[in-house]
Design an enzyme around this catalytic site. Structure first.
Site, PDB file in Angstrom:
ATOM      1  N   GLY A 302       0.753  -1.192  -0.006  1.00  0.00           N
ATOM      2  CA  GLY A 302       0.052  -0.100   0.105  1.00  0.00           C
ATOM      3  C   GLY A 302       0.826   1.243  -0.027  1.00  0.00           C
ATOM      4  O   GLY A 302       2.094   1.322  -0.543  1.00  0.00           O
ATOM      5  N   SER A 303       0.302   2.273   0.808  1.00  0.00           N
ATOM      6  CA  SER A 303       1.138   3.619   0.533  1.00  0.00           C
ATOM      7  C   SER A 303       2.268   3.935   1.158  1.00  0.00           C
ATOM      8  O   SER A 303       3.153   4.854   0.512  1.00  0.00           O
ATOM      9  CB  SER A 303       0.156   4.719   1.191  1.00  0.00           C
ATOM     10  N   THR A 304       2.898   2.751   1.946  1.00  0.00           N
ATOM     11  CA  THR A 304       4.232   2.988   2.408  1.00  0.00           C
ATOM     12  C   THR A 304       5.178   2.854   1.226  1.00  0.00           C
ATOM     13  O   THR A 304       6.260   3.417   1.368  1.00  0.00           O
ATOM     14  CB  THR A 304       4.581   1.870   3.445  1.00  0.00           C
ATOM     15  N   LYS A 306       4.638   4.281  -1.447  1.00  0.00           N
ATOM     16  CA  LYS A 306       5.084   5.524  -2.179  1.00  0.00           C
ATOM     17  C   LYS A 306       6.521   6.261  -1.802  1.00  0.00           C
ATOM     18  O   LYS A 306       6.661   7.120  -2.732  1.00  0.00           O
ATOM     19  CB  LYS A 306       3.919   6.475  -1.735  1.00  0.00           C
TER      20      LYS A 306
END
Length: 576
Positions: A302-304, A306
């Site tokens: 997920g967003s980690t 990014k």
């Protein structure tokens, strides 16, 4: 006829003399030329050999605290030919060892050179059996692994089997270092196998194994494990993992994976069942209990992730902090409508703001600027296609699209951390390498190996990869991630007096229809010169599941305890 008879007699005598000469020659050969060989064989027939187990090396933490040691135990065995009172032996052993009499009898009455009745008998019981002075009963001292802290770091340390050999974790990874060299006792026995008293006993002393000093810190591990246990209980989660690392050199300070298990009783399940399990069912559950999800399991980050997309884009020069983007709440990529977590969208925002808001459309656009070929090259440059090389067994590999199979939709989803899988250890290692100045590190526990007497010490070396991003890009990433905590989605990881950087994530597990999530947060401190980095993953939390809400505060609490312990001082200007 007499002449013929005499001739036959002479021939027979000659043949007899020839045979006798041959036999005498053979006997002389055996007695003189082969004397040593047959003497040794005769010696072997009358020798009895017993093993003296070598002490396994200890495992010690970063402060020299023993976290894996040995306890003296006994092996009880019987030598059939030496037992003079079989019924008495059966009675004593069944009572002292609390064993079924039939089981003891089957061993005592078995015609073998040496039959083991039981291993891992506590020393007190062994000493009592020795005091009976039972003919044919042998009590040999042995070692059993002992873990002073029980469940602490169980899936990292691992344990040993009945043969004192490592089975999982550091115990098996460093088995060749920790195991010693067994010794032997050679005694003489008569023709029927009874040991002869007052004869010379040949003894070869065992050599103890080496000690292993590791970077894991018992105190930090306690903080991490307690935080993980409280989080799992509070959120009703399936499991929780916390990894804490020194981002400058890859030394692992803690790795908690709850639920843990009792290292001193590793074959007892840490859960209860209403029905009886078959042997295969129990073994499968034991395998799951022993499994270390931080390195053995993959998940959609997920967003980690990014952090990786941002670092690649900045390094490639396709984006700057002040570039502007528009987020209407979704992005159309080919035939797919990919939504932002904020239904109404974030409107116009800079790249820095997009990172602070964890905005999917912004990162989709950044990924498209990079393109498939270049994104995949950075993926490989960052070390994400291989394994980290951590000194624990069973590390899983990243599961990623092949370059030729990646289209714009796959590029879009990968850019914000979906449609591929990675291990927690790979994610934290890559993030550490991005914020530490750009040098790829190898995560590890082992630091030094020392002989039992401490005379010989060897430092363990680990490869440090080439620079994966420039120092300038690394500095920009630290700036971005500090703002994420100061004013963005990671605000609940903020800690008064400290500069914290980090990134939140809430990833949906497959299949999406289950509506189950993994909440996570990766944080580091101090933000301008990272000395510690931590990652928490919360598997299937109940109720509120957003990473910024439930995962970020846990790392803040861990940091509140360990930063002063590590000597990382508060920023007095911020406090004042």
């Amino acid at each position: 006829m007499r002449t013929g008879h005499r001739r036959k007699t002479a021939v027979l005598c000659a043949l007899l003399c020839l045979c006798m000469a041959g036999l005498m020659g053979r006997l002389a050969y055996l007695m003189i030329a082969r004397a040593d060989y047959y003497s040794a064989r005769a010696q072997e027939l009358h020798q009895r050999e017993r093993t003296i187990k070598a002490a396994r090396g200890r495992i010690l933490d970063a402060n020299g605290v023993v976290i894996a040691a040995n306890r003296t135990v006994c092996t009880i065995s019987v030598i059939y030919s030496q037992v003079t009172d079989r019924e008495r032996v059966i009675q004593v052993l069944s009572e002292e060892l609390e064993m079924d009499e039939a089981a003891v009898r089957s061993r005592v009455e078995k015609r073998s050179l040496r039959e083991i009745v039981r291993t891992n008998v506590d020393k007190e019981t062994g000493d009592r059996i020795r005091e009976y002075r039972l003919d044919g009963v042998k009590v040999d001292e042995d070692y059993r692994r002992y873990y002073p802290y029980g469940e602490l770091a169980s899936k990292v340390l691992g344990f040993t089997g009945s043969d004192n050999q490592g089975i999982i974790g550091l115990e098996v990874q460093y088995d060749s270092v920790l195991k010693g060299k067994n010794g032997t006792i050679l005694t003489m026995a008569d023709a029927v196998g009874v040991e002869i008293e007052n004869t010379f006993e040949d003894r070869i002393e065992p050599e103890a194994g080496n000690d292993l000093f590791v970077s894991l810190d018992v105190n930090i591990q306690k903080y991490a494990q307690q935080a993980a246990e409280e989080t799992m209980e509070r959120k009703g989660a399936k499991k929780v993992s916390i990894i804490i690392m020194n981002p400058q050199n890859g030394e692992l300070l803690a790795m908690a994976n709850v639920p843990e298990f009792d290292l001193n009783d590793p074959f007892t399940l840490n859960m209860e069942f209403a029905t009886t399990l078959t042997a295969s069912q129990k073994q499968e559950l034991l395998n799951q209990m022993w499994r270390n999800p931080a390195i053995n399991d993959t998940y959609e980050p997920g967003s980690t992730f990014k952090i990786v997309t941002a670092a690649a884009a900045l390094e490639a020069g396709v984006v700057s902090l002040n570039d502007t983007f528009s987020c209407p709440g979704y992005r159309i990529v080919e035939d797919r409508k990919i939504r932002c977590h904020k239904v109404g969208g974030h409107g116009t925002e800079t790249f820095l703001q997009g990172a602070m808001n964890s905005c999917n459309p912004v990162f989709i656009d950044v990924g498209q600027r990079l393109g498939v070929e270049r994104y995949c090259r950075y993926f490989e440059q960052f070390g994400l296609k291989g394994k980290t090389g951590i000194d624990l067994p069973g590390e899983a590999s990243t599961i990623m699209h092949r370059t030729e199979d990646m289209g714009l939709v796959e590029l879009a989803t990968v850019s914000f951390g979906q449609s591929f899988q990675i291990t927690p250890i790979q994610l934290i290692t890559t993030a550490a390498s991005i914020v530490n100045g750009g040098k790829r590190v190898t995560p590890h526990f082992g630091v030094t190996v020392a002989s039992a007497d401490g005379m010989n010490v060897r430092k363990l070396d680990y490869p440090q990869g080439a620079s994966i991003v420039s120092e300038e890009t690394s500095a920009l990433m630290r700036q971005i991630l500090e703002q994420v905590v100061a004013e963005g989605s990671g605000k609940k990881a903020a800690l008064e007096g400290y500069r914290i950087g980090g990134k939140t994530a809430t990833s949906e597990k497959l299949p999406r229809s289950m509506k189950k999530y993994i909440s996570s947060f990766i944080g580091f401190a101090p933000a301008d010169n990272p000395q510690v980095i931590a990652l928490i993953t919360i598997d299937e939390p109940q109720g509120i599941y957003y990473g910024g809400t439930i995962a970020a505060p846990v790392i803040a609490d861990v940091f509140r305890n360990i930063l002063p312990y590590l000597g990382i001082e508060r920023n007095q200007l911020d406090v004042d």
